[in-house]
Design a protein around this motif. Structure first.
Motif, PDB file in Angstrom:
ATOM      1  N   ILE A 141       0.860  -1.186   0.000  1.00  0.00           N
ATOM      2  CA  ILE A 141       0.000   0.000   0.000  1.00  0.00           C
ATOM      3  C   ILE A 141       0.895   1.235   0.000  1.00  0.00           C
ATOM      4  O   ILE A 141       1.647   1.469   0.952  1.00  0.00           O
ATOM      5  CB  ILE A 141      -0.929  -0.002   1.230  1.00  0.00           C
ATOM      6  N   GLY A 142       0.833   2.030  -1.062  1.00  0.00           N
ATOM      7  CA  GLY A 142       1.743   3.156  -1.215  1.00  0.00           C
ATOM      8  C   GLY A 142       1.229   4.472  -0.680  1.00  0.00           C
ATOM      9  O   GLY A 142       2.005   5.384  -0.399  1.00  0.00           O
ATOM     10  N   LYS A 143      -0.101   4.595  -0.546  1.00  0.00           N
ATOM     11  CA  LYS A 143      -0.698   5.834  -0.052  1.00  0.00           C
ATOM     12  C   LYS A 143      -1.914   5.513   0.803  1.00  0.00           C
ATOM     13  O   LYS A 143      -2.544   4.454   0.645  1.00  0.00           O
ATOM     14  CB  LYS A 143      -1.122   6.753  -1.203  1.00  0.00           C
ATOM     15  N   LEU A 144      -2.239   6.448   1.686  1.00  0.00           N
ATOM     16  CA  LEU A 144      -3.422   6.343   2.525  1.00  0.00           C
ATOM     17  C   LEU A 144      -4.256   7.613   2.377  1.00  0.00           C
ATOM     18  O   LEU A 144      -3.700   8.713   2.261  1.00  0.00           O
ATOM     19  CB  LEU A 144      -3.034   6.188   4.003  1.00  0.00           C
ATOM     20  N   SER A 145      -5.560   7.460   2.379  1.00  0.00           N
ATOM     21  CA  SER A 145      -6.439   8.613   2.549  1.00  0.00           C
ATOM     22  C   SER A 145      -7.105   8.480   3.908  1.00  0.00           C
ATOM     23  O   SER A 145      -7.255   7.372   4.433  1.00  0.00           O
ATOM     24  CB  SER A 145      -7.487   8.693   1.430  1.00  0.00           C
ATOM     25  N   VAL A 146      -7.483   9.601   4.485  1.00  0.00           N
ATOM     26  CA  VAL A 146      -8.094   9.559   5.811  1.00  0.00           C
ATOM     27  C   VAL A 146      -8.977  10.782   6.005  1.00  0.00           C
ATOM     28  O   VAL A 146      -8.662  11.877   5.528  1.00  0.00           O
ATOM     29  CB  VAL A 146      -7.012   9.484   6.923  1.00  0.00           C
ATOM     30  N   VAL A 147     -10.102  10.579   6.660  1.00  0.00           N
ATOM     31  CA  VAL A 147     -10.956  11.663   7.134  1.00  0.00           C
ATOM     32  C   VAL A 147     -10.694  11.774   8.631  1.00  0.00           C
ATOM     33  O   VAL A 147     -10.889  10.806   9.373  1.00  0.00           O
ATOM     34  CB  VAL A 147     -12.444  11.381   6.864  1.00  0.00           C
ATOM     35  N   CYS A 148     -10.250  12.947   9.086  1.00  0.00           N
ATOM     36  CA  CYS A 148      -9.812  13.059  10.473  1.00  0.00           C
ATOM     37  C   CYS A 148     -10.072  14.462  11.011  1.00  0.00           C
ATOM     38  O   CYS A 148     -10.432  15.376  10.265  1.00  0.00           O
ATOM     39  CB  CYS A 148      -8.322  12.731  10.579  1.00  0.00           C
ATOM     40  N   GLU A 149      -9.884  14.627  12.319  1.00  0.00           N
ATOM     41  CA  GLU A 149      -9.989  15.936  12.934  1.00  0.00           C
ATOM     42  C   GLU A 149      -8.879  16.843  12.393  1.00  0.00           C
ATOM     43  O   GLU A 149      -7.816  16.376  11.998  1.00  0.00           O
ATOM     44  CB  GLU A 149      -9.885  15.830  14.455  1.00  0.00           C
ATOM     45  N   ASP A 150      -9.130  18.140  12.411  1.00  0.00           N
ATOM     46  CA  ASP A 150      -8.223  19.068  11.730  1.00  0.00           C
ATOM     47  C   ASP A 150      -6.883  19.278  12.437  1.00  0.00           C
ATOM     48  O   ASP A 150      -5.995  19.940  11.897  1.00  0.00           O
ATOM     49  CB  ASP A 150      -8.902  20.412  11.483  1.00  0.00           C
ATOM     50  N   PHE A 151      -6.696  18.685  13.644  1.00  0.00           N
ATOM     51  CA  PHE A 151      -5.389  18.802  14.294  1.00  0.00           C
ATOM     52  C   PHE A 151      -4.409  17.743  13.800  1.00  0.00           C
ATOM     53  O   PHE A 151      -3.198  17.840  14.042  1.00  0.00           O
ATOM     54  CB  PHE A 151      -5.516  18.710  15.823  1.00  0.00           C
ATOM     55  N   TRP A 152      -4.903  16.716  13.107  1.00  0.00           N
ATOM     56  CA  TRP A 152      -4.042  15.610  12.696  1.00  0.00           C
ATOM     57  C   TRP A 152      -2.976  15.979  11.662  1.00  0.00           C
ATOM     58  O   TRP A 152      -1.855  15.464  11.731  1.00  0.00           O
ATOM     59  CB  TRP A 152      -4.890  14.450  12.178  1.00  0.00           C
ATOM     60  N   PRO A 153      -3.259  16.838  10.663  1.00  0.00           N
ATOM     61  CA  PRO A 153      -2.204  17.134   9.677  1.00  0.00           C
ATOM     62  C   PRO A 153      -0.911  17.621  10.317  1.00  0.00           C
ATOM     63  O   PRO A 153       0.186  17.122  10.007  1.00  0.00           O
ATOM     64  CB  PRO A 153      -2.847  18.203   8.787  1.00  0.00           C
ATOM     65  N   ALA A 154      -1.012  18.589  11.227  1.00  0.00           N
ATOM     66  CA  ALA A 154       0.194  19.121  11.872  1.00  0.00           C
ATOM     67  C   ALA A 154       0.887  18.054  12.707  1.00  0.00           C
ATOM     68  O   ALA A 154       2.120  17.961  12.732  1.00  0.00           O
ATOM     69  CB  ALA A 154      -0.169  20.330  12.742  1.00  0.00           C
ATOM     70  N   ARG A 155       0.116  17.222  13.393  1.00  0.00           N
ATOM     71  CA  ARG A 155       0.703  16.167  14.233  1.00  0.00           C
ATOM     72  C   ARG A 155       1.477  15.170  13.380  1.00  0.00           C
ATOM     73  O   ARG A 155       2.595  14.778  13.721  1.00  0.00           O
ATOM     74  CB  ARG A 155      -0.393  15.454  15.018  1.00  0.00           C
ATOM     75  N   LEU A 156       0.908  14.760  12.245  1.00  0.00           N
ATOM     76  CA  LEU A 156       1.579  13.796  11.380  1.00  0.00           C
ATOM     77  C   LEU A 156       2.805  14.406  10.703  1.00  0.00           C
ATOM     78  O   LEU A 156       3.835  13.741  10.552  1.00  0.00           O
ATOM     79  CB  LEU A 156       0.593  13.262  10.336  1.00  0.00           C
ATOM     80  N   GLU A 157       2.682  15.656  10.316  1.00  0.00           N
ATOM     81  CA  GLU A 157       3.825  16.322   9.691  1.00  0.00           C
ATOM     82  C   GLU A 157       4.994  16.443  10.670  1.00  0.00           C
ATOM     83  O   GLU A 157       6.161  16.314  10.285  1.00  0.00           O
ATOM     84  CB  GLU A 157       3.402  17.696   9.161  1.00  0.00           C
ATOM     85  N   GLN A 158       4.693  16.660  11.949  1.00  0.00           N
ATOM     86  CA  GLN A 158       5.748  16.728  12.958  1.00  0.00           C
ATOM     87  C   GLN A 158       6.466  15.384  13.094  1.00  0.00           C
ATOM     88  O   GLN A 158       7.634  15.334  13.493  1.00  0.00           O
ATOM     89  CB  GLN A 158       5.156  17.145  14.301  1.00  0.00           C
ATOM     90  N   LEU A 159       5.774  14.295  12.768  1.00  0.00           N
ATOM     91  CA  LEU A 159       6.382  12.968  12.823  1.00  0.00           C
ATOM     92  C   LEU A 159       7.180  12.641  11.568  1.00  0.00           C
ATOM     93  O   LEU A 159       7.799  11.580  11.485  1.00  0.00           O
ATOM     94  CB  LEU A 159       5.292  11.901  13.017  1.00  0.00           C
ATOM     95  N   GLY A 160       7.153  13.534  10.582  1.00  0.00           N
ATOM     96  CA  GLY A 160       7.892  13.304   9.351  1.00  0.00           C
ATOM     97  C   GLY A 160       7.076  12.675   8.237  1.00  0.00           C
ATOM     98  O   GLY A 160       7.632  12.202   7.247  1.00  0.00           O
ATOM     99  N   TRP A 161       5.739  12.680   8.379  1.00  0.00           N
ATOM    100  CA  TRP A 161       4.876  12.119   7.345  1.00  0.00           C
ATOM    101  C   TRP A 161       4.634  13.165   6.258  1.00  0.00           C
ATOM    102  O   TRP A 161       4.542  14.362   6.539  1.00  0.00           O
ATOM    103  CB  TRP A 161       3.539  11.696   7.939  1.00  0.00           C
ATOM    104  N   SER A 162       4.524  12.701   5.016  1.00  0.00           N
ATOM    105  CA  SER A 162       4.184  13.566   3.891  1.00  0.00           C
ATOM    106  C   SER A 162       2.669  13.590   3.730  1.00  0.00           C
ATOM    107  O   SER A 162       2.055  12.562   3.404  1.00  0.00           O
ATOM    108  CB  SER A 162       4.848  13.055   2.612  1.00  0.00           C
ATOM    109  N   VAL A 163       2.070  14.749   3.981  1.00  0.00           N
ATOM    110  CA  VAL A 163       0.614  14.878   4.054  1.00  0.00           C
ATOM    111  C   VAL A 163       0.136  15.932   3.062  1.00  0.00           C
ATOM    112  O   VAL A 163       0.682  17.039   3.008  1.00  0.00           O
ATOM    113  CB  VAL A 163       0.181  15.270   5.477  1.00  0.00           C
ATOM    114  N   THR A 164      -0.892  15.604   2.290  1.00  0.00           N
ATOM    115  CA  THR A 164      -1.532  16.548   1.380  1.00  0.00           C
ATOM    116  C   THR A 164      -2.989  16.712   1.779  1.00  0.00           C
ATOM    117  O   THR A 164      -3.714  15.722   1.933  1.00  0.00           O
ATOM    118  CB  THR A 164      -1.471  16.052  -0.076  1.00  0.00           C
ATOM    119  N   ARG A 165      -3.425  17.932   1.951  1.00  0.00           N
ATOM    120  CA  ARG A 165      -4.828  18.195   2.269  1.00  0.00           C
ATOM    121  C   ARG A 165      -5.630  18.157   0.973  1.00  0.00           C
ATOM    122  O   ARG A 165      -5.271  18.839   0.008  1.00  0.00           O
ATOM    123  CB  ARG A 165      -4.953  19.542   2.978  1.00  0.00           C
ATOM    124  N   LEU A 166      -6.708  17.409   0.974  1.00  0.00           N
ATOM    125  CA  LEU A 166      -7.495  17.216  -0.242  1.00  0.00           C
ATOM    126  C   LEU A 166      -8.581  18.265  -0.435  1.00  0.00           C
ATOM    127  O   LEU A 166      -9.188  18.338  -1.501  1.00  0.00           O
ATOM    128  CB  LEU A 166      -8.132  15.821  -0.243  1.00  0.00           C
TER     129      LEU A 166
END
Length: 209
Positions: A141-166
């Motif tokens: 699995i090369g990519k994930l999509s997710v519906v989540c609370e709006d605080f998650w993008p910043a939290r994941l980015e701080q962990l080094g994840w590559s995140v795109t808001r759709l």
């Protein structure tokens, strides 16, 4: 490093082996989402939280402690089939949710209350996040999509994840939510392990994988 639990990959092929664990998993989902978060729109006559996307195509990541208890979980659903973003929240992706054979939707991430940490993210959360990435790498699995609370993008980015808001943030009765597209790669796994002090210990068990 010894971790308090491991994640087991459970799908249609090995579900019978995990039948009792799956029932407890759905009961915990009910306790967390229906009772704890008051998601009354998904309430059922029985205390099991099972929705339209718990099908034979779903893949479950069950956090099972040495005692055999379910302590954490997540779910993966192929985006080539009906899923939350496509069928319930397409407006979060501007009406065009991405679909691909190597893109799965990530939902129902939870940690039981006893393993949570007030005011921060617990090691248990780190184990699930690392296990999620490990499982995706193992399953192709090369990519994930997710519906989540709006605080998650910043939290994941701080962990080094590559995140795109759709799309834009949506004010919803369950909170402010947003749809994300996440790249799965070894770099994100290593940075997440480092952030939670997990070393190179795998979060997955060999059983069911």
């Amino acid at each position: 490093m010894r971790t308090p639990f491991k994640l087991h990959i459970v799908d249609w092929s090995n579900r019978r082996t995990y039948q009792d664990h799956l029932e407890r998993y759905f009961r915990i989902r009910y306790e967390i989402y229906v009772i704890g978060r008051n998601w009354q729109d998904i309430d059922r006559p029985v205390p099991l939280e099972i929705d339209a996307f718990d099908t034979r195509d779903a893949i479950y990541l069950l956090g099972i402690a040495g005692s055999g208890n379910i302590v954490a979980g997540s779910r993966l659903v192929p985006t080539t089939k009906p899923h939350l973003l496509s069928d319930v929240f397409p407006m979060l992706a501007r009406g065009a949710p991405p679909r691909d054979a190597h893109l799965y939707e990530w939902t129902r991430f939870f940690i039981v209350p006893s393993l949570r940490m007030t005011g921060g993210s617990s090691q248990a959360a780190g184990i699930v996040l690392c296990g999620l990435l490990e499982a995706c790498l193992r399953l192709g699995i090369g990519k994930l999509s997710v519906v989540c609370e709006d605080f998650w993008p910043a939290r994941l980015e701080q962990l080094g994840w590559s995140v795109t808001r759709l799309g834009e943030v949506l004010d919803h009765p369950h909170g402010r939510i947003v749809a994300l597209l996440i790249d799965v790669d070894g770099g994100a796994l290593q940075s997440t392990r480092a952030a939670y002090g997990l070393g190179n210990t795998s979060a997955l068990t060999g059983a069911g994988a």
